[in-house]
Design an enzyme around this catalytic site. Structure first.
Site, short mmCIF file in Angstrom:
data_model
loop_
_atom_site.label_atom_id
_atom_site.label_comp_id
_atom_site.label_asym_id
_atom_site.label_seq_id
_atom_site.Cartn_x
_atom_site.Cartn_y
_atom_site.Cartn_z
N CYS A 1 -2.22 -0.36 7.57
CA CYS A 1 -1.44 0.87 7.46
C CYS A 1 -1.45 1.68 8.75
CB CYS A 1 -1.93 1.68 6.26
SG CYS A 1 -1.62 0.83 4.69
N CYS B 1 -6.07 1.85 6.00
CA CYS B 1 -6.68 0.61 6.46
C CYS B 1 -6.06 0.20 7.80
CB CYS B 1 -6.48 -0.49 5.42
SG CYS B 1 -4.75 -1.03 5.25
N GLU C 1 0.95 3.84 1.85
CA GLU C 1 1.42 4.23 3.19
C GLU C 1 2.60 3.36 3.63
OE1 GLU C 1 -3.19 4.33 3.51
OE2 GLU C 1 -1.69 3.34 2.28
N HIS D 1 0.86 -1.18 0.00
CA HIS D 1 0.00 0.00 0.00
C HIS D 1 0.90 1.24 0.00
CE1 HIS D 1 -3.83 -1.99 1.86
NE2 HIS D 1 -3.29 -2.73 0.90
#
Length: 193
Positions: free
Chosen positions: A88, A85, A57, A55
């Site tokens: 993260c 999420c 992040e 992801h």
């Protein structure tokens, strides 16, 4: 928190646009140090890297930690186009990120106030200040346009629900269904309950 979060969000939006151009879900992230200097930027890449943790992040935190020579990013601000999420936000907590700034909410998976609020959970040993809604319309539009186009043109859509299995169906893509783990009955999802 760095004074110009809008400038940082515009950089994150630029990263999200790169993700969309690569066929990835358009999420972008930027990390600024305590003085507001950008120390990392990234965009979603789980499909390209074949990594479910890739992801925006996470990739930005990895870059920032490598640049700082420390996995602790004390005083840093994580700016991301979509609400982070659980994974993260968990990583941000472990990294001791001070602030998370995000654009659009994720009511189905957000962990910074929408579905969960990990940044303000007093059972955890660190708190993260969360600022939401920065450039919200632009961030929401990026995601909506991306998925609208994917629904309109399914031939260009990459599927994450296919798996290569071995045995009698060697090298053939088959749809993944609940309880189905290829042709090996010992790997049935029912054996993991």
């Amino acid at each position: 928190m760095p004074g110009d979060v809008y400038h940082l969000m515009l950089e994150a939006i630029g990263e999200a646009e790169k993700a969309a151009a690569e066929g990835e879900v358009p999420v972008g992230a930027v990390i600024a140090d305590a003085e507001g200097k950008v120390i990392a930027r990234a965009h979603n890449r789980p499909v390209a890297l074949q990594d479910p943790t890739a992801h925006a992040e996470i990739l930005a935190m990895r870059e920032a930690a490598a640049r700082c020579g420390n996995y602790r990013l004390v005083g840093a601000t994580l700016v991301v186009t979509i609400e982070p999420c659980i994974m993260c936000m968990g990583a941000a907590l472990h990294a001791r990120i001070a602030q998370v700034v995000y654009g659009a909410r994720d009511s189905k998976g957000g962990a910074a106030g929408s579905l969960f609020d990990l940044g303000d959970d007093d059972r955890l040993n660190h708190r993260i200040q969360v600022v939401s809604g920065v450039c919200e319309d632009a961030c929401r539009r990026l995601i909506q346009d991306f998925f609208r186009e994917r629904r309109r043109n399914p031939d260009t859509m990459r599927r994450g629900t296919e798996v290569v299995v071995t045995g009698s169906t060697r090298n053939r893509l088959v749809p993944l269904t609940a309880g189905h783990v290829g042709s090996n009955p010992t790997l049935s999802a029912n054996n993991f309950k």
